[in-house]
Design a protein around this motif. Structure first.
Motif: not given
Length: 207
Positions: A156-171
């Motif tokens: 887990y790195t900042i790349a995961d944080i960056a991508v997670y930001g909007y992906t986890h609320v895409a629904d």
């Protein structure tokens, strides 16, 4: 102490909240009401001429205006930062991907679907276009995560944080995440990382 100028519900602002939470960095949140036009007010433009949030005012007096630049700065030297030159390159690759293929499509679709639903019917054609492009981005991410546990390597790195930001609320933007099983497994892994916090909501802004 750092000051984070942020608005509730923003995936870009959430990234900064999350990295500072997971690294135990003390900071103060200054809530800015974007819907009320506060980012265009003279007082805010005097701080950040770009008129955008998130905006991070550092304890040193310097400032950073882009969310992924904040992650890079805040995580440098920590366990959340890439460990090799190749991992750094992969982090940059996927952080750029997030800002060009995911955020520009998921964010506005979500905004007019969930945050400002009164405009949903008026924006229907644009929402459909954003959703089509966003599905392409999510499919690309899904194929990538089918072969590895985390975005930029085996941890887990900042790349995961960056991508997670909007992906986890895409629904919330009308995307069916069940179509992306690799993404769903990765989201669950990210949520299990120590120090994980949920996206701040309006209730937090009003507190």
């Amino acid at each position: 102490m750092h000051q984070l100028y942020a608005t509730f519900g923003s995936g870009n602002c959430y990234k900064a909240h999350l990295v500072m939470s997971q690294l135990g960095i003390a900071y103060e949140t200054v809530w800015v009401d974007v819907l009320a036009g506060e980012t265009r007010k003279d007082w805010f433009l005097a701080l950040n001429p770009n008129g955008t949030v998130p905006f991070l005012h550092l304890e040193s007096g310097a400032s950073i205006a882009e969310s992924n630049a904040m992650l890079w700065y805040l995580a440098k030297g920590s366990d959340l930062f890439p460990k090799s030159a190749y991992e750094e390159a992969m982090a940059v690759q996927w952080m750029i991907f997030e800002q060009t293929k995911l955020e520009p499509n998921i964010s506005p679709a979500r905004f007019f679907t969930t945050i400002l639903p009164a405009k949903k019917a008026e924006m229907a054609d644009q929402i459909a276009a954003w959703q089509e492009k966003g599905r392409d981005g999510l499919a690309r991410l899904d194929r990538h995560l089918d072969n590895q546990d985390f975005v930029a390597g085996d941890r887990y790195t900042i790349a995961d944080i960056a991508v997670y930001g909007y992906t986890h609320v895409a629904d919330e933007g009308g995307f069916d995440l069940s179509d992306y099983p690799g993404v769903k497994r990765w989201l669950a892994r990210v949520q299990q990382v120590k120090g994980h916090m949920a996206m701040p909501t309006f209730a937090a802004a009003a507190a």
